[in-house]
Design an enzyme around this catalytic site. Structure first.
Site, PDB file in Angstrom:
ATOM      1  N   CYS A 115       0.836  -1.213   0.000  1.00 20.43           N
ATOM      2  CA  CYS A 115       0.000   0.000   0.000  1.00 20.43           C
ATOM      3  C   CYS A 115       0.868   1.260   0.000  1.00 20.43           C
ATOM      4  O   CYS A 115       0.568   2.241  -0.681  1.00 20.43           O
ATOM      5  CB  CYS A 115      -0.917   0.026   1.213  1.00 20.43           C
ATOM      6  SG  CYS A 115      -2.107  -1.312   1.225  1.00 20.43           S
ATOM      7  N   ARG A 151      -7.973  -4.454  -2.899  1.00 23.41           N
ATOM      8  CA  ARG A 151      -7.564  -3.304  -3.721  1.00 23.41           C
ATOM      9  C   ARG A 151      -8.561  -3.129  -4.863  1.00 23.41           C
ATOM     10  O   ARG A 151      -8.317  -3.563  -5.988  1.00 23.41           O
ATOM     11  CB  ARG A 151      -6.162  -3.534  -4.289  1.00 23.41           C
ATOM     12  CG  ARG A 151      -5.099  -3.632  -3.248  1.00 23.41           C
ATOM     13  CD  ARG A 151      -3.715  -3.818  -3.844  1.00 23.41           C
ATOM     14  NE  ARG A 151      -2.835  -4.364  -2.843  1.00 23.41           N
ATOM     15  CZ  ARG A 151      -2.317  -3.675  -1.829  1.00 23.41           C
ATOM     16  NH1 ARG A 151      -2.558  -2.380  -1.727  1.00 23.41           N
ATOM     17  NH2 ARG A 151      -1.549  -4.270  -0.944  1.00 23.41           N
TER      18      ARG A 151
HETATM   19  C1  BEZ Z   1       0.551  -4.589   1.834  1.00 26.79           C
HETATM   20  O1  BEZ Z   1       1.759  -4.818   1.764  1.00 26.79           O
HETATM   21  O2  BEZ Z   1       0.074  -3.553   1.414  1.00 26.79           O
HETATM   22  C2  BEZ Z   1      -0.331  -5.634   2.422  1.00 26.79           C
HETATM   23  C3  BEZ Z   1       0.102  -6.934   2.424  1.00 26.79           C
HETATM   24  C4  BEZ Z   1      -0.706  -7.908   2.989  1.00 26.79           C
HETATM   25  C5  BEZ Z   1      -1.923  -7.571   3.533  1.00 26.79           C
HETATM   26  C6  BEZ Z   1      -2.361  -6.270   3.508  1.00 26.79           C
HETATM   27  C7  BEZ Z   1      -1.559  -5.300   2.936  1.00 26.79           C
END
Ligand code: BEZ
Length: 235
Positions: free
Chosen positions: A72, A149
Site C-alpha cells: 500500500c 484493492r
Molecule cells: C501490503 O503490503 O500492502 C499488504 C500486504 C498484505 C496484507 C495487507 C496489505
C-alpha cells in the site's frame, strides 16, 4: 436485488446514498459497470468529502487493505507522484480504508518524512465498513476487515465506467490506471473502441456495422468488423 436495498434513490438527483443500517447487512454490493456509484459522505484527510460533489469531473475511488503496509505504501508513493497526470485528465483521486483518520494522518506523515512525497488527495476513513461493504470492497464472510484493492473509475455523471480488483499481495499499476482512464475518456462518445494495449495517440477502432449487406460487400475478410478510425488524443 437485495443489493439495491442498501441504497435509496434520491428523487431527481440520480444519487444513491448509502443507508448505514442496511449496509452492514449487505452480502455484496453487486455493483456493475453502468451503475451510478452509491453516494456517501465521510471524514477524510482533506476534510469531509461527499462523492456526489465530484460530479462534473472524473473520479478514481480506490480502496487499500491497510495503512502502514508495504505494498500500500508503494501504491500511495506512486499515485502521489502521478497526481499531476491525473489532474491533467481532470480526474480526482479518492482513497479509502478501514483505518481511522488519525492512522491515515500518521501514515501520510511517515510517507512524507521517509519518501519526501506528500499525499494530497483525500483518504477516507471507513471504520464501520459501511462504504466498503456497499462497494463490495469487503464481504461479510471475510474474517478480516481489510478492504481489497478495488478501483472504481467514475465518470463526470457519477456512473461507474470500469472497476478492477486486486488482492492484498499485488500492487496496482499507476501507468495502467492512467491508460484505462485515457481509454475511457477516448471512447466516451460511444462511437469508437480502444483495442488491446491502446495508448493515447494510437488508432481507435470503429464500432462494427452489424448488417449482412456490410458483411457481404466488405472487400477484406475482416473489414466489416475490424476498422481503424481516428487517433486518440496524444497525452
Ligand atoms: C501490503 O503490503 O500492502 C499488504 C500486504 C498484505 C496484507 C495487507 C496489505
Amino acid at each position: 436485488m437485495f443489493c439495491y436495498s442498501i441504497v435509496k434513490w434520491y428523487e431527481g438527483a440520480m444519487t444513491r446514498m448509502i443507508d448505514p443500517d442496511a449496509a452492514r447487512e449487505a452480502p455484496c454490493a453487486g455493483l456493475r459497470i453502468g451503475d451510478v456509484a452509491p453516494d456517501f459522505s465521510a471524514r477524510s484527510t482533506t476534510g469531509d468529502v461527499r462523492l456526489s460533489d465530484y460530479r462534473g469531473r472524473w473520479l478514481i475511488l480506490f480502496s487499500h487493505p491497510a495503512d502502514f503496509t508495504p505494498v500500500c505504501t508503494t501504491e500511495f508513493i506512486a499515485l502521489a507522484g502521478s497526481a499531476n497526470e491525473f489532474a491533467q485528465r481532470d480526474c480526482a483521486l479518492m482513497a479509502l480504508s478501514v483505518d481511522s483518520l488519525f492512522s491515515h494522518f500518521a501514515w501520510l506523515r511517515l510517507i512524507r518524512d521517509r519518501y519526501d512525497i506528500e499525499v494530497r488527495f483525500p483518504i477516507v476513513e471507513d471504520p464501520t465498513l459501511i462504504i466498503g461493504r456497499a462497494y463490495g470492497m469487503v464481504a461479510p464472510q471475510d474474517t478480516d476487515s481489510a478492504t481489497v484493492r478495488t478501483t472504481f473509475f467514475i465518470d463526470p455523471q457519477g456512473v461507474i465506467r470500469a472497476m478492477t480488483c486486486y488482492p492484498a499481495n499485488v500492487g496496482r499499476s499507476t501507468p495502467e490506471m492512467l491508460r484505462t482512464l485515457d481509454a475511457l475518456q477516448a471512447v466516451e462518445s460511444g462511437s469508437v473502441l480502444a483495442p488491446a494495449n491502446w495508448m493515447p495517440g494510437e488508432a481507435l477502432l470503429a464500432q462494427p456495422d452489424a448488417s449482412l449487406d456490410t458483411v457481404f460487400s466488405a472487400k477484406g475478410q475482416t473489414d466489416w468488423f475490424m476498422k481503424e478510425t481516428r487517433r486518440g488524443p496524444r497525452k
